[in-house]
Scaffold this active site. Structure first.
Site, mmCIF file in Angstrom:
data_model
loop_
_atom_site.group_PDB
_atom_site.id
_atom_site.type_symbol
_atom_site.label_atom_id
_atom_site.label_comp_id
_atom_site.label_asym_id
_atom_site.label_seq_id
_atom_site.Cartn_x
_atom_site.Cartn_y
_atom_site.Cartn_z
ATOM 1 N N LYS A 1 0.900 -1.427 0.204
ATOM 2 C CA LYS A 1 0.084 0.011 0.166
ATOM 3 C C LYS A 1 0.566 1.336 0.158
ATOM 4 O O LYS A 1 2.133 1.189 1.330
ATOM 5 C CB LYS A 1 -1.045 0.041 1.243
ATOM 6 N N SER B 1 -9.420 2.562 2.741
ATOM 7 C CA SER B 1 -8.075 3.238 2.108
ATOM 8 C C SER B 1 -7.257 1.982 1.687
ATOM 9 O O SER B 1 -6.884 2.597 0.649
ATOM 10 C CB SER B 1 -7.682 4.468 2.851
ATOM 11 N N SER C 1 -9.954 0.070 6.816
ATOM 12 C CA SER C 1 -9.756 -0.412 5.937
ATOM 13 C C SER C 1 -8.933 -0.786 5.160
ATOM 14 O O SER C 1 -8.531 -1.565 4.467
ATOM 15 C CB SER C 1 -7.797 1.297 6.119
#
Length: 428
Positions: free
Chosen positions: A79, A148, A172
């Protein structure tokens, strides 16, 4: 094993065993992932940077070495709020366009040390908050993949990579995993070192994993945290399960309620002792307290960006940050005290259960890309700091995946993973 489709269908654990047995090479696995990304990511937008040449070079080098760990030779997506020394890290924000860290985050360094290949950086919402990236749900491109950790969830779901790192501050990890139909593991708070991860809320931020199997998540957690992976070849006793609808049950849609009810019945039929479980009062208060704590801490974590680059921050995030500055220290301290009270009460509750069954999200992934969905059913567990995992469980009215969330007591990650595998087997 030369067929690209067959290679991509392997779990991380299966691929690692094939590499160690000489039936597959890391180079062939990485090449298959890169071929998939080239063919499909133009529409999916799960990746913001792919280190193709360097990944193949890493894989070739690993193929000449003895296994460094149980996932030796396995490619991993990272990420893009997690620092990488050999790739840009932009935190989903134009403020950091082209930003090149000098060092890997601790988690990335541990992956490399264990023989994993760092394939590239996956798309994140702006500063791992609310403003979404361009990533689409691989099951239906008109729908959000959640966030996210949008790119990590979508990339694993689309078999572009067998494992990916994400983070959770509200929902997330669990929510995008459920929306994309993969396994998402949020370990106990602090399990994976956060050095080199852009902070959002220091008392909430938790590194976690996206995978296609519980075993893959367990092996990755082992090498990142040292927590023991369960012996999946051993017989696991049927667990004591608390069905935690919570006070927000009415906010789950009909398909989610039906999926949870069906899962509870099927788990009971498989031998689990399933009973209703009511959250203690302090834990119920965390539905609201989590947002207050997150906003207070996020406003301060991003104080420099607000002061120097306010015009480059989305209106969505600015609203959250402005709300965070309005929260008084007294309100923040009271919320954190409520969390401490809730942790004690929750520990008492879990004396009677091995795990809780609860929704992963309100429902299937919403249509549109303007929002990543609602973290309602994740906030409590994040602020409690307890481990949680979501497993795919059926589909909603639009044919998109649904998930069920299993939660255990703090630091009981190994036990949770063993019971999650039992539940996955029982649910088929």
């Amino acid at each position: 094993m030369a067929n690209t489709s067959a290679i991509l269908e392997l779990s991380a654990a299966e691929a690692a065993r094939a590499i160690q047995a000489g039936r597959l090479t890391s180079e062939k696995l990485v090449a298959a992932c890169l071929e998939r990304i080239t063919a499909r990511d133009g529409a999916l937008a799960a990746w913001v940077h792919v280190n193709a040449d360097a990944s193949l070079a890493q894989a070739r080098a690993l193929d000449r070495q003895s296994a460094l760990g149980p996932l030796h030779g396995i490619p991993v997506g990272i990420k893009d709020i997690i620092d990488t020394a050999d790739m840009p890290t932009e935190y989903g924000s134009p403020i950091y366009r082209g930003h090149q860290p000098r060092a890997d985050a601790a988690a990335v360094a541990l992956l490399r040390r264990s023989g994993c290949v760092i394939l590239g950086k996956t798309a994140t919402a702006e500063f791992a908050n609310l403003h979404p990236p361009a990533t689409r749900n691989p099951h239906n491109h008109a729908h959000t993949p959640g966030g996210s950790s949008s790119g990590s969830a979508a990339a694993v779901a689309d078999r572009m990579v067998p494992l990916a790192l994400g983070t959770q501050t509200g929902g997330s990890m669990i929510r995008p995993a459920a929306f994309c139909g993969v396994v998402g593991l949020k370990p106990s708070f602090g399990s994976i070192n956060r050095t080199g991860v852009k902070p959002v809320a220091d008392s909430l931020d938790t590194l976690g994993l996206f995978a296609n199997t519980v075993e893959d998540a367990a092996l990755a957690l082992n090498l990142l945290s040292g927590r023991r992976a369960p012996d999946f070849s051993a017989k696991t006793a049927a667990p004591r399960i608390g069905f935690a609808r919570t006070s927000r049950w009415k906010d789950a849609d009909a398909a989610t309620q039906a999926a949870l009810e069906s899962a509870a019945s099927r788990l009971a039929a498989a031998g689990a002792d399933v009973k209703e479980a009511a959250l203690p009062a302090a834990a119920e208060a965390l539905f609201d307290a989590q947002g207050l704590v997150m906003n207070f801490e996020a406003a301060r974590a991003l104080a420099w960006e607000q002061a120097r680059h306010r015009e480059a921050i989305s209106d969505t995030l600015l609203k959250r940050l402005d709300e965070g500055w309005v929260v008084s220290r007294e309100q923040y301290d009271n919320a954190r005290q409520t969390a401490r009270d809730a942790r004690r009460q929750f520990a008492d509750l879990m004396g009677g259960f091995d795990l809780l069954l609860t929704p992963s999200a309100r429902g299937e992934a919403p249509q549109g890309l303007a929002s990543t969905g609602e973290s309602l059913f994740n906030r409590v567990w994040t602020l409690l700091g307890v481990p949680g995992i979501t497993l795919p469980c059926g589909s909603g009215p639009k044919g998109l995946p649904l998930g069920i969330q299993l939660v255990s007591a703090i630091e009981q990650d190994t036990t949770l993973l063993a019971h999650a595998q039992w539940a996955a087997n029982a649910l088929g």
